[in-house]
Design a protein around this motif. Structure first.
Motif, PDB file in Angstrom:
ATOM      1  N   GLU A  12       0.736  -1.259   0.039  1.00 28.99           N
ATOM      2  CA  GLU A  12      -0.175   0.157   0.127  1.00 28.99           C
ATOM      3  C   GLU A  12       0.915   0.976   0.326  1.00 28.99           C
ATOM      4  OE1 GLU A  12      -2.295  -0.522   3.438  1.00 28.99           O
ATOM      5  OE2 GLU A  12      -3.561  -2.219   2.217  1.00 28.99           O
ATOM      6  N   ASN A  13      -0.065   2.291  -0.270  1.00 29.20           N
ATOM      7  CA  ASN A  13       0.365   3.459   0.201  1.00 29.20           C
ATOM      8  C   ASN A  13       1.827   3.908  -1.071  1.00 29.20           C
ATOM      9  OD1 ASN A  13      -0.842   4.137   2.153  1.00 29.20           O
ATOM     10  ND2 ASN A  13       0.299   3.421   2.913  1.00 29.20           N
ATOM     11  N   LYS A  14       1.649   3.804  -2.403  1.00 30.95           N
ATOM     12  CA  LYS A  14       2.480   3.142  -3.049  1.00 30.95           C
ATOM     13  C   LYS A  14       3.275   4.890  -3.617  1.00 30.95           C
ATOM     14  CE  LYS A  14       3.964   1.950  -8.281  1.00 30.95           C
ATOM     15  NZ  LYS A  14       4.934   2.916  -8.746  1.00 30.95           N
ATOM     16  N   ASP A  15       2.232   5.970  -3.740  1.00 27.39           N
ATOM     17  CA  ASP A  15       2.326   7.285  -3.505  1.00 27.39           C
ATOM     18  C   ASP A  15       4.403   7.632  -2.527  1.00 27.39           C
ATOM     19  OD1 ASP A  15       1.130   7.543  -6.046  1.00 27.39           O
ATOM     20  OD2 ASP A  15      -0.459   8.434  -5.736  1.00 27.39           O
ATOM     21  N   ALA A  16       3.190   7.714  -1.370  1.00 20.86           N
ATOM     22  CA  ALA A  16       4.590   7.680  -0.718  1.00 20.86           C
ATOM     23  C   ALA A  16       5.895   7.086  -0.019  1.00 20.86           C
ATOM     24  CB  ALA A  16       3.974   7.497   1.250  1.00 20.86           C
ATOM     25  N   LEU A  17       5.382   5.811  -0.451  1.00 24.71           N
ATOM     26  CA  LEU A  17       6.640   4.840  -0.658  1.00 24.71           C
ATOM     27  C   LEU A  17       7.688   4.680  -1.985  1.00 24.71           C
ATOM     28  CD1 LEU A  17       7.671   2.176   0.167  1.00 24.71           C
ATOM     29  CD2 LEU A  17       6.532   0.838  -1.443  1.00 24.71           C
ATOM     30  N   GLU A  18       7.392   5.496  -3.337  1.00 23.61           N
ATOM     31  CA  GLU A  18       8.094   6.108  -4.307  1.00 23.61           C
ATOM     32  C   GLU A  18       9.133   7.418  -3.827  1.00 23.61           C
ATOM     33  OE1 GLU A  18       7.907   6.326  -8.783  1.00 23.61           O
ATOM     34  OE2 GLU A  18       6.297   5.965  -7.719  1.00 23.61           O
ATOM     35  N   SER A  19       7.826   8.301  -3.060  1.00 28.86           N
ATOM     36  CA  SER A  19       8.727   9.299  -2.876  1.00 28.86           C
ATOM     37  C   SER A  19       9.936   9.236  -1.211  1.00 28.86           C
ATOM     38  CB  SER A  19       7.964  10.588  -2.216  1.00 28.86           C
ATOM     39  OG  SER A  19       8.823  11.694  -2.607  1.00 28.86           O
ATOM     40  N   TRP A  20       9.744   8.787  -0.809  1.00 31.53           N
ATOM     41  CA  TRP A  20      10.605   8.196   0.501  1.00 31.53           C
ATOM     42  C   TRP A  20      11.840   7.771  -0.615  1.00 31.53           C
ATOM     43  CZ3 TRP A  20      12.208   3.188   2.095  1.00 31.53           C
ATOM     44  CH2 TRP A  20      12.805   3.629   3.148  1.00 31.53           C
ATOM     45  N   ALA A  21      11.638   5.932  -1.418  1.00 31.62           N
ATOM     46  CA  ALA A  21      13.200   5.080  -1.855  1.00 31.62           C
ATOM     47  C   ALA A  21      13.452   6.024  -2.703  1.00 31.62           C
ATOM     48  CB  ALA A  21      12.131   4.332  -2.202  1.00 31.62           C
ATOM     49  N   SER A  22      13.157   7.316  -3.457  1.00 28.02           N
ATOM     50  CA  SER A  22      14.281   8.265  -4.140  1.00 28.02           C
ATOM     51  C   SER A  22      14.911   9.178  -3.452  1.00 28.02           C
ATOM     52  CB  SER A  22      12.592   9.338  -4.848  1.00 28.02           C
ATOM     53  OG  SER A  22      13.906   9.853  -5.569  1.00 28.02           O
ATOM     54  N   ASP A  23      14.308   9.953  -2.133  1.00 27.40           N
ATOM     55  CA  ASP A  23      14.926  10.554  -1.808  1.00 27.40           C
ATOM     56  C   ASP A  23      16.224   9.374  -1.008  1.00 27.40           C
ATOM     57  OD1 ASP A  23      13.800  12.511  -2.200  1.00 27.40           O
ATOM     58  OD2 ASP A  23      12.381  12.453  -0.445  1.00 27.40           O
ATOM     59  N   TYR A  24      15.815   8.505  -0.559  1.00 28.10           N
ATOM     60  CA  TYR A  24      16.923   6.864   0.448  1.00 28.10           C
ATOM     61  C   TYR A  24      18.178   6.828  -0.906  1.00 28.10           C
ATOM     62  CZ  TYR A  24      18.808   3.644   3.112  1.00 28.10           C
ATOM     63  OH  TYR A  24      19.024   2.740   3.914  1.00 28.10           O
ATOM     64  N   LEU A  25      17.674   6.385  -2.654  1.00 31.83           N
ATOM     65  CA  LEU A  25      18.851   6.034  -2.395  1.00 31.83           C
ATOM     66  C   LEU A  25      19.152   7.554  -2.896  1.00 31.83           C
ATOM     67  CD1 LEU A  25      16.473   3.133  -4.412  1.00 31.83           C
ATOM     68  CD2 LEU A  25      18.166   3.149  -3.370  1.00 31.83           C
ATOM     69  N   ASN A  26      18.679   8.709  -3.293  1.00 28.37           N
ATOM     70  CA  ASN A  26      19.539   9.173  -3.886  1.00 28.37           C
ATOM     71  C   ASN A  26      20.215   9.805  -2.747  1.00 28.37           C
ATOM     72  OD1 ASN A  26      18.669  10.642  -6.748  1.00 28.37           O
ATOM     73  ND2 ASN A  26      16.794  10.559  -5.844  1.00 28.37           N
ATOM     74  N   GLU A  27      20.435   9.886  -1.619  1.00 33.09           N
ATOM     75  CA  GLU A  27      21.201  10.103   0.202  1.00 33.09           C
ATOM     76  C   GLU A  27      21.746   8.862  -0.144  1.00 33.09           C
ATOM     77  OE1 GLU A  27      20.782  10.365   4.408  1.00 33.09           O
ATOM     78  OE2 GLU A  27      19.315  11.737   2.901  1.00 33.09           O
ATOM     79  N   HIS A  28      21.549   7.223  -0.472  1.00 33.28           N
ATOM     80  CA  HIS A  28      22.422   6.518   0.434  1.00 33.28           C
ATOM     81  C   HIS A  28      23.501   5.426  -0.762  1.00 33.28           C
ATOM     82  CE1 HIS A  28      22.727   3.276   3.225  1.00 33.28           C
ATOM     83  NE2 HIS A  28      22.497   1.964   1.464  1.00 33.28           N
ATOM     84  N   LEU A  29      22.740   6.773  -2.477  1.00 33.89           N
ATOM     85  CA  LEU A  29      24.248   5.859  -2.965  1.00 33.89           C
ATOM     86  C   LEU A  29      24.748   7.685  -4.417  1.00 33.89           C
ATOM     87  CD1 LEU A  29      21.776   3.527  -4.934  1.00 33.89           C
ATOM     88  CD2 LEU A  29      23.911   3.317  -3.125  1.00 33.89           C
TER      89      LEU A  29
END
Length: 130
Positions: A12-29
């Motif tokens: 569930e919550n695909k939109d919020a998940l996509e935003s969080w995932a993008s921020d996390y991966l851009n920082e982590h990588l």
């Protein structure tokens, strides 16, 4: 770098998940930012949310690397947060490994300062250090 998140129907919550995932991966990588064009993330519930299980969430990440074959990793965990973070760590390790090998291969083709006659002469005339 572009991050695309695909989920199964049980997530569930695909939109919020996509935003969080993008921020996390851009920082982590971030250290690989110039070498990556995009990352595709696939989150799924292996038993489709119908029954409980120990390790039923799967996260697969595929990094598109400029001028090279894509690098993919998969991680299984009890919840989607752990599955995602585990896959991100595995991807960072795989990218470190891939680019480390590339650096070592390129280094072998380079000349070293040991072959530069001016440097060799300057070093040989230096007084010994105590």
């Amino acid at each position: 770098m572009k991050v695309q998140v695909n989920t199964s129907n049980a997530i569930e919550n695909k939109d919020a998940l996509e935003s969080w995932a993008s921020d996390y991966l851009n920082e982590h990588l971030a250290r690989f930012d110039q070498d990556l064009t995009s990352i595709e993330v696939q989150l799924s519930d292996e038993n489709h949310g119908t029954k409980g299980g120990d390790v039923d969430k799967r996260c697969m990440m595929e990094a598109r690397v400029t001028g090279r074959a894509p690098i993919a990793v998969t991680n299984y965990a009890p919840d989607q947060n752990l599955a995602f973070r585990g896959a991100a760590d595995k991807l960072a390790h795989a990218l470190d490994h891939a680019f480390g090998k590339l650096d070592r291969r390129e280094h072998r083709g380079r000349d070293t300062i040991r072959k530069d006659s001016e440097v060799v002469e300057a070093i040989s005339t230096m007084p010994p250090q105590t």
